[in-house]
Design a protein around this motif. Structure first.
Motif, PDB file in Angstrom:
ATOM      1  N   GLN A  41    -122.755   3.773  46.767  1.00 53.71           N
ATOM      2  CA  GLN A  41    -122.080   3.027  47.774  1.00 53.71           C
ATOM      3  C   GLN A  41    -122.523   1.461  48.215  1.00 53.71           C
ATOM      4  OE1 GLN A  41    -118.502   2.874  48.640  1.00 53.71           O
ATOM      5  NE2 GLN A  41    -118.493   4.849  47.242  1.00 53.71           N
ATOM      6  N   SER A  42    -123.881   1.718  48.657  1.00 56.76           N
ATOM      7  CA  SER A  42    -124.598   0.781  48.940  1.00 56.76           C
ATOM      8  C   SER A  42    -124.908  -0.107  47.796  1.00 56.76           C
ATOM      9  CB  SER A  42    -126.169   1.034  49.689  1.00 56.76           C
ATOM     10  OG  SER A  42    -126.887   1.802  48.833  1.00 56.76           O
ATOM     11  N   ARG A  43    -125.110   0.192  46.645  1.00 56.06           N
ATOM     12  CA  ARG A  43    -125.274  -0.653  45.701  1.00 56.06           C
ATOM     13  C   ARG A  43    -123.903  -1.265  45.237  1.00 56.06           C
ATOM     14  NH1 ARG A  43    -129.364   1.156  41.117  1.00 56.06           N
ATOM     15  NH2 ARG A  43    -128.198  -0.590  39.940  1.00 56.06           N
ATOM     16  N   THR A  44    -122.816  -0.711  45.097  1.00 54.45           N
ATOM     17  CA  THR A  44    -121.486  -1.226  45.068  1.00 54.45           C
ATOM     18  C   THR A  44    -121.181  -2.368  45.911  1.00 54.45           C
ATOM     19  OG1 THR A  44    -121.040   0.859  43.994  1.00 54.45           O
ATOM     20  CG2 THR A  44    -119.243  -0.663  44.508  1.00 54.45           C
ATOM     21  N   ALA A  45    -121.542  -2.119  47.281  1.00 56.85           N
ATOM     22  CA  ALA A  45    -121.283  -3.099  48.286  1.00 56.85           C
ATOM     23  C   ALA A  45    -122.054  -4.355  47.905  1.00 56.85           C
ATOM     24  CB  ALA A  45    -121.681  -2.298  49.751  1.00 56.85           C
ATOM     25  N   LYS A  46    -123.560  -4.190  47.600  1.00 57.29           N
ATOM     26  CA  LYS A  46    -124.302  -5.321  47.254  1.00 57.29           C
ATOM     27  C   LYS A  46    -123.601  -5.963  46.146  1.00 57.29           C
ATOM     28  CE  LYS A  46    -128.739  -3.299  49.044  1.00 57.29           C
ATOM     29  NZ  LYS A  46    -130.057  -2.738  48.981  1.00 57.29           N
TER      30      LYS A  46
ATOM     31  N   TYR B 284    -123.983   9.686  46.857  1.00 59.17           N
ATOM     32  CA  TYR B 284    -122.867   8.742  47.285  1.00 59.17           C
ATOM     33  C   TYR B 284    -123.285   7.928  47.914  1.00 59.17           C
ATOM     34  CZ  TYR B 284    -118.452   7.794  49.224  1.00 59.17           C
ATOM     35  OH  TYR B 284    -117.128   7.139  49.450  1.00 59.17           O
ATOM     36  N   LEU B 285    -124.148   7.851  49.249  1.00 61.69           N
ATOM     37  CA  LEU B 285    -124.273   6.665  49.986  1.00 61.69           C
ATOM     38  C   LEU B 285    -125.156   5.723  49.388  1.00 61.69           C
ATOM     39  CD1 LEU B 285    -125.294   8.418  53.331  1.00 61.69           C
ATOM     40  CD2 LEU B 285    -123.112   7.440  52.912  1.00 61.69           C
ATOM     41  N   PHE B 286    -125.991   6.217  48.508  1.00 60.61           N
ATOM     42  CA  PHE B 286    -126.831   5.164  47.711  1.00 60.61           C
ATOM     43  C   PHE B 286    -125.943   4.420  46.797  1.00 60.61           C
ATOM     44  CE2 PHE B 286    -128.978   4.432  43.569  1.00 60.61           C
ATOM     45  CZ  PHE B 286    -130.071   3.581  43.982  1.00 60.61           C
TER      46      PHE B 286
END
Length: 167
Positions: free
Chosen positions: A43-48, A39-41
């Motif tokens: 989220q970080s890709r989506t944020a980028k 999930y965190l991975f």
């Protein structure tokens, strides 16, 4: 004694049961950790990706500038034993006002290059879409080269045939 023997047999059964619970708990914890990490991975890709898209949307985009090369080009070319005519309307597109000015200043040079290019074609070569697209790419390259010689950069983004008549 019978009760002591049954107590001893019960102890290993309880130990096995407790080991199964421990394995189950460890498995659930591992699954939760993997799920949270995934999930965190994501989220970080989506944020980028969202940040890059937001940056692209906020960057000021200059509008397209269209410059028709009027009048339309009329050339003749040989086709076996007959003379054929080609009339082509051309419009160029750029985002740079300096390129528009360079094209206006170089209009005779651009028109000469395009007349020479159009008159060197064959009827068979222009009869299908692929031939017309090839001619369009060659015309764009010719205009870009002239603009680059004038301004130092080829800021012509596209060249369009607005009319195309062969006779």
């Amino acid at each position: 004694m019978a009760s002591a023997e049954s107590d001893q047999e019960a102890v290993p059964a309880v130990a096995k049961k407790g080991g199964s619970r421990m394995m189950l708990i460890v498995g659930v914890v591992v699954l939760l950790l993997l799920g949270g990490g995934g999930y965190l991975f994501m989220q970080s890709r989506t944020a980028k990706a969202g940040g890059a898209a937001a940056a692209a949307q906020t960057a000021p985009k200059t509008p397209e500038i269209y410059l028709p090369l009027d009048p339309a080009f009329v050339v003749n070319f040989q086709d076996q034993d007959s003379t054929r005519y080609l009339q082509v309307g051309v419009t160029v597109m750029t985002h740079d006002p300096n390129a528009v000015q360079a094209m206006k200043d170089s209009d005779p040079v651009i028109r000469n290059a395009l007349v020479m290019l159009f008159s060197s074609q064959t009827y068979a070569g222009l009869s299908d879409t692929a031939g017309k697209q090839k001619l369009q790419a060659q015309a764009l390259d010719a205009v870009r080269k002239i603009v680059a010689d004038k301004t130092g950069k080829s800021d012509v983004d596209a060249l369009y045939f607005t009319s195309f008549v062969m006779q």
